[in-house]
Scaffold this active site. Structure first.
Site, mmCIF file in Angstrom:
data_model
loop_
_atom_site.group_PDB
_atom_site.id
_atom_site.type_symbol
_atom_site.label_atom_id
_atom_site.label_comp_id
_atom_site.label_asym_id
_atom_site.label_seq_id
_atom_site.Cartn_x
_atom_site.Cartn_y
_atom_site.Cartn_z
ATOM 1 N N SER A 1 -13.950 -55.826 3.843
ATOM 2 C CA SER A 1 -15.364 -55.508 4.061
ATOM 3 C C SER A 1 -15.871 -55.934 5.442
ATOM 4 C CB SER A 1 -16.224 -56.128 2.949
ATOM 5 O OG SER A 1 -15.842 -55.602 1.684
ATOM 6 N N GLU B 1 -5.876 -60.278 4.128
ATOM 7 C CA GLU B 1 -6.894 -59.500 3.420
ATOM 8 C C GLU B 1 -7.049 -60.039 1.999
ATOM 9 O OE1 GLU B 1 -7.344 -55.341 5.170
ATOM 10 O OE2 GLU B 1 -5.671 -55.246 3.798
ATOM 11 N N HIS C 1 0.196 -53.711 2.099
ATOM 12 C CA HIS C 1 -1.231 -53.641 1.726
ATOM 13 C C HIS C 1 -1.357 -53.918 0.227
ATOM 14 C CE1 HIS C 1 -5.273 -52.203 1.049
ATOM 15 N NE2 HIS C 1 -5.469 -52.306 2.342
ATOM 16 N N GLY D 1 -11.286 -51.038 6.471
ATOM 17 C CA GLY D 1 -11.186 -49.895 5.571
ATOM 18 C C GLY D 1 -12.424 -49.026 5.682
ATOM 19 N N GLY D 2 -13.346 -49.212 4.743
ATOM 20 C CA GLY D 2 -14.539 -48.359 4.633
ATOM 21 C C GLY D 2 -15.255 -48.102 5.950
ATOM 22 N N GLU E 1 -3.152 -52.693 -2.014
ATOM 23 C CA GLU E 1 -3.209 -51.517 -2.897
ATOM 24 C C GLU E 1 -1.794 -51.016 -3.202
ATOM 25 O OE1 GLU E 1 -5.992 -49.253 -0.567
ATOM 26 O OE2 GLU E 1 -7.563 -50.686 -1.110
ATOM 27 N N GLY F 1 -13.020 -53.593 -0.034
ATOM 28 C CA GLY F 1 -13.809 -52.500 -0.605
ATOM 29 C C GLY F 1 -14.895 -52.957 -1.552
ATOM 30 N N ASN G 1 -8.037 -48.481 8.605
ATOM 31 C CA ASN G 1 -7.187 -47.979 7.517
ATOM 32 C C ASN G 1 -8.002 -46.951 6.740
ATOM 33 O OD1 ASN G 1 -5.545 -47.548 5.334
ATOM 34 N ND2 ASN G 1 -5.822 -49.583 4.427
ATOM 35 N N TRP G 2 -7.678 -45.681 6.969
ATOM 36 C CA TRP G 2 -8.461 -44.611 6.326
ATOM 37 C C TRP G 2 -8.089 -44.423 4.861
ATOM 38 C CZ3 TRP G 2 -8.278 -40.129 10.500
ATOM 39 C CH2 TRP G 2 -9.012 -40.527 11.621
ATOM 40 N N LYS G 3 -7.030 -45.076 4.426
ATOM 41 C CA LYS G 3 -6.544 -44.926 3.042
ATOM 42 C C LYS G 3 -6.386 -43.436 2.688
ATOM 43 C CE LYS G 3 -8.885 -49.198 2.012
ATOM 44 N NZ LYS G 3 -9.239 -50.159 0.996
HETATM 45 C C1 PEP Z 1 -8.463 -52.418 3.713
HETATM 46 O O1 PEP Z 1 -8.242 -51.609 2.846
HETATM 47 O O2 PEP Z 1 -7.519 -52.773 4.446
HETATM 48 C C2 PEP Z 1 -9.818 -52.967 3.845
HETATM 49 C C3 PEP Z 1 -9.954 -54.083 4.483
HETATM 50 O O3 PEP Z 1 -10.839 -52.268 3.257
HETATM 51 P P1 PEP Z 1 -12.422 -52.557 3.394
HETATM 52 O O4 PEP Z 1 -12.714 -52.828 4.844
HETATM 53 O O5 PEP Z 1 -13.080 -51.324 2.891
HETATM 54 O O6 PEP Z 1 -12.708 -53.763 2.549
#
Ligand code: PEP
Length: 265
Positions: A223, A179, A106, A244-245, A108, A185, A13-15
């Site tokens: 993470s 999640e 999600h 994500g990251g 966010e 994040g 997920n590049w957001k």
């Molecule tokens: C996400 O946004 O779906 C996510 C899991 O982010 P991260 O891996 O950066 O925690």
């Protein structure tokens, strides 16, 4: 070998990242890694979710990879078809551009962008009707976890959408991503034991909702990085990762996919 018959999914997920030139470079580096050491489609499904204006460009860059890599939309409109909905992109328009996968729910979007239950149900309905596969995200806040409500919260989030998902759609169009919000994040990951415990409860809940429950892929997100992917992948009910990251680095994303693929060998 996990013994699971569910092929894992690893989705980046590049957001709201990165700039176009960086995105193209990232895809190129990832394709190079896949070429050097292929990951079989039978061992792991892989997808990336770029920003909406990059979907078709990234999809065409991925078309020359040596295996299928899905392009995933980060969101979809709650309105179907075409019409006077400024700024929206419907499931029908996504599939018209061969985008067959979408993230819904999600945290966010739930927390920052107003995606309440009714909106999520509309998005889910239209995405499924358009034939898309939905990666439906659930997860509790830190406060809810500290109050011992994690399990109840995530099961409720799954029940929220159950009335708009048919038996066939559970079977072929739904992936669930657990999640925990406090792990997204933040660098804090749920321990493999904690994540597995919630995944087992989600599995139990799904089996009560649908006969397909035992076969639905349950991804963990929060993470995930190469350093914790192997341990997470070894858990019986963790069938992949929403990343994500770490998905913004080709080598890290590749290593996470490899960790899950190895459970199938
Ligand atoms: C996400 O946004 O779906 C996510 C899991 O982010 P991260 O891996 O950066 O925690």
């Amino acid at each position: 070998m996990s013994g699971s018959t569910i092929i894992p999914w690893v989705v980046g997920n590049w957001k709201m990242n990165p700039q176009q030139s960086t995105a193209i470079q990232l895809v190129q580096q990832f394709k190079d890694l896949l070429k050097q050491q292929p990951i079989s489609e039978q061992h792991c499904h892989i997808g990336v979710a770029p920003i909406s204006i990059a979907l078709t460009r990234i999809q065409s860059e991925l078309a020359s990879a040596n295996r299928a890599v899905a392009t995933v939309a980060q969101d979809v409109s709650r309105f179907a078809g075409t019409g006077a909905y400024t700024g929206e992109v419907s499931a029908d328009l996504l599939t018209d551009s061969q985008i067959q996968y979408v993230l819904i729910g999600h945290s966010e979007r739930r927390e920052l962008l107003g995606d309440q239950v009714e909106i999520l149900k509309q998005k889910m309905t239209h995405a499924l009707q358009a034939g898309m596969t939905v990666i439906y995200c659930v997860g509790e806040s830190l406060e809810q976890r500290e109050q011992g409500q994690a399990e109840q919260v995530v099961l409720q989030q799954i029940c929220d959408i159950a009335s708009v998902v048919s038996a066939e759609q559970w079977q072929s169009q739904i992936v669930i991503a657990y999640e925990p919000i406090w792990a997204i994040g933040t660098g804090r990951t749920a321990s493999p034991e904690d994540a597995q415990a919630i995944h087992a409860k989600i599995r139990e809940g799904l089996c009560q909702i649908t006969p397909a429950g035992a076969q639905i892929a349950l991804l963990y997100g929060g993470s995930v990085k190469p350093e914790n992917a192997v341990e997470l992948a070894a858990c019986a009910d963790i069938n992949g990762a929403l990343v994500g990251g770490a998905s913004l680095n080709a080598e890290s994303f590749y290593q996470i996919a490899q960790a899950f693929a190895q459970t199938q060998q």
